[in-house]
Design an enzyme around this catalytic site. Structure first.
Site, PDB file in Angstrom:
ATOM      1  CE1 TYR A 135     -17.999 -33.676  36.801  1.00  0.00           C
ATOM      2  CE2 TYR A 135     -17.165 -32.513  34.906  1.00  0.00           C
ATOM      3  CZ  TYR A 135     -17.357 -33.687  35.591  1.00  0.00           C
ATOM      4  OH  TYR A 135     -16.895 -34.860  35.066  1.00  0.00           O
ATOM      5  CE  LYS A 186     -27.740 -45.477  35.047  1.00  0.00           C
ATOM      6  NZ  LYS A 186     -27.457 -46.777  34.432  1.00  0.00           N
ATOM      7  CG  ASP A 218     -25.815 -48.126  31.787  1.00  0.00           C
ATOM      8  OD1 ASP A 218     -26.463 -47.327  31.080  1.00  0.00           O
ATOM      9  OD2 ASP A 218     -26.372 -48.965  32.527  1.00  0.00           O
ATOM     10  CG  ASP A 242     -14.796 -35.314  32.341  1.00  0.00           C
ATOM     11  OD1 ASP A 242     -13.831 -35.488  31.591  1.00  0.00           O
ATOM     12  OD2 ASP A 242     -14.687 -34.947  33.529  1.00  0.00           O
ATOM     13  CG  ASP A 246     -10.692 -38.449  28.686  1.00  0.00           C
ATOM     14  OD1 ASP A 246     -10.836 -37.405  28.006  1.00  0.00           O
ATOM     15  OD2 ASP A 246      -9.903 -38.532  29.638  1.00  0.00           O
TER      16      ASP A 246
END
Ligand code: NAD
Length: 351
Positions: A135, A186, A218, A242, A246
Site C-alpha cells: 500500500y 506467501k 491462501d 486487510d 474482513d
C-alpha cells in the site's frame, strides 16, 4: 487517564455517548475531552481532521473514535472527505498495528453464515501491520508498457525492523490470550514474505513461551472458514491482513459487535468499532453500541493497563447478551429488542 473522544458522524455520536456513560460507571479516574472529526470536523473548521482535534489526539493517553462519513460529503474533493480523518490520525500518530478480535458469543452463533458448531465460542485476534507493505511501497504507478498499452505496478516492501515491530505486538497479545501465534505470509512465492518468515522465526525463538506456526495466506483464507477455532492470534502484513480481517469479521455475522484497536510503538492507541457511520439508521436510536463498548474494553487493556476493568466490561457485555438484550441488528425471535441507550444501560447495570 486522559481520553480524546472523537464521535464523528452518523451513529458515531450515539454509540460513543453511550460508551462514555458505561465507562463512567467504572471506579476509574478518566478525563474525557471531546473534539469534532470527519464531517463534523469539516463543519467546524473546513477540514475533516481539524488541528485542535489532532493536537488533542496527540496529547491524550488514548483515543475513542466513533465513525466518520456521510453522503452529504460524498461530492467533496478527496482530501476533504470525512474518511481522510482516520488515515490522517493513523499517519500522524504512527499507528502501525491494527488489532481486530473476532469473537462469537454462544448466544449469537446463529447469526453467522457458517454453521453454529463451526463458530460458537470462536475467539481469534488478527494483528495486521498497518503502515507498510504494497500500500505504501515505492515505486508505484501506471506507465506505458514496452509492448504497447500501459502497465500498472506497485511495490511490496517490508524492512526487518517493521516485521520485528509487528511480531512484537503479536507475541505480546498472544501472551495475554491463548499463547499461540500463526504468522501468515506467501513465502513460497514472494521475497518479502521470505524475509517476513525468517524474521518471525527469529522473533519466535526469543518468545519460547508462545507457540509459533506459519501458514500461507491462501491456506489461511481457507482454514478461516473450514476450522476457525484452530487460531488464537494471526499476525500478518497490511495487504493479507486487510483481506483476512474482513473475512474473519464475517464469521461473527454481526458488524455491530466488532471492536478494533490501532496501536503505536508505546501501546498508545485509537479504538473504534469496525463499522462505519451507518447513515441509514443514524438518529433513530437503534444502533448497536456493543462494538464501541468492546473497543473501550480494548482501550482499557492495551493503552490504559487496566486489564481487570477490561475483563469486567467484556463480561458485562456477555451477561447482557445472555439475558436476551438485542439491538435490531442482532435480534432473533424470543429475545428482547432494545434501543441503543437501553442496551448500554443493560451493560452498565451488569458492571
Ligand atoms: P456501515 O458500516 O456504516 O454500514 C453498513 C450496514 O451495517 C448498514 O446497513 C448499517 O445500518 C449497518 N450497521 C453498521 N453499524 C451498525 C451498528 N452499530 N448497529 C447496527 N447496524 C449497523 O458501512 P457503509 O454503509 O458502507 O458506510 C457508511 C459511511 O461510513 C460511509 O461514509 C463510509 O465511508 C463510512 N465508513 C467509515 C468507517 C470508519 O469511520 N472507520 C468505516 C467504514 C465506513
Amino acid at each position: 487517564m486522559k481520553i480524546a473522544v472523537l464521535p464523528g458522524d452518523g451513529i458515531g455520536k450515539e454509540i460513543v455517548a453511550e460508551t462514555i456513560g458505561v465507562l463512567a460507571r467504572l471506579e476509574l479516574k478518566f478525563e474525557f475531552e471531546e473534539a469534532p472529526v470527519g464531517g463534523a470536523g469539516y463543519e467546524a473548521s473546513g477540514h475533516p481532521l481539524p488541528e485542535k482535534t489532532l493536537a488533542l489526539a496527540k496529547q491524550a493517553d488514548a483515543i475513542l473514535f466513533g465513525a466518520v462519513g456521510d453522503p452529504r460529503y460524498d461530492a467533496l474533493e478527496s482530501a476533504k472527505r470525512p474518511e481522510q480523518a482516520i488515515l490522517g490520525l493513523r499517519k500522524a500518530l504512527a499507528l502501525f498495528a491494527n488489532l481486530r478480535p473476532a469473537r462469537v458469543y454462544e448466544e449469537l452463533a446463529a447469526a453467522s453464515t457458517l454453521r453454529p458448531e463451526i463458530v460458537a465460542g470462536l475467539d481469534i485476534l488478527i494483528v495486521r501491520e498497518l503502515t507498510g507493505d504494497i500500500y505504501f511501497g515505492e515505486p508505484k504507478g501506471i506507465r506505458p508498457h514496452a509492448s504497447g498499452g500501459r502497465e500498472g505496478f506497485d511495490t511490496m516492501r517490508y524492512s526487518e525492523a517493521e516485521i520485528r515491530r509487528i511480531a512484537g505486538v503479536g507475541f505480546e497479545a498472544a501472551r495475554k490470550r491463548g499463547k499461540k501465534v500463526c504468522s501468515v505470509d506467501k513465502a513460497n512465492v514472494l521475497e518479502t514474505s521470505r524475509l517476513w518468515r525468517e524474521v518471525m522465526t527469529a522473533e519466535g525463538e526469543k518468545n519460547p513461551d508462545i507457540e509459533l506456526s506459519h501458514m500461507y495466506v491462501d491456506n489461511c483464507a481457507m482454514q478461516l472458514v473450514r476450522n476457525p477455532k484452530q487460531f488464537d492470534v494471526i499476525v500478518t502484513g497490511n495487504l493479507f491482513g486487510d483481506i483476512l480481517s474482513d473475512e474473519a469479521s464475517m464469521l461473527t455475522g454481526s458488524i455491530g459487535m466488532l471492536p478494533s484497536a490501532s496501536l503505536d510503538a508505546n501501546n498508545k492507541g485509537l479504538y473504534e468499532p469496525i463499522h462505519g457511520s451507518a447513515p441509514d439508521i443514524a438518529g433513530k436510536g437503534v444502533a448497536n453500541p456493543l462494538a464501541t463498548i468492546l473497543s473501550a474494553a480494548l482501550m482499557l487493556r492495551y493503552s490504559l493497563h487496566q486489564g481487570a476493568a477490561a475483563e469486567r466490561l467484556e463480561r458485562a457485555v456477555k451477561l447482557t447478551l445472555r439475558d436476551g438484550y438485542r439491538t435490531a441488528d442482532i435480534y432473533t425471535a424470543g429475545t428482547r429488542k432494545v434501543s441503543t441507550a437501553a442496551m448500554a444501560d443493560a451493560v452498565a447495570e451488569r458492571l
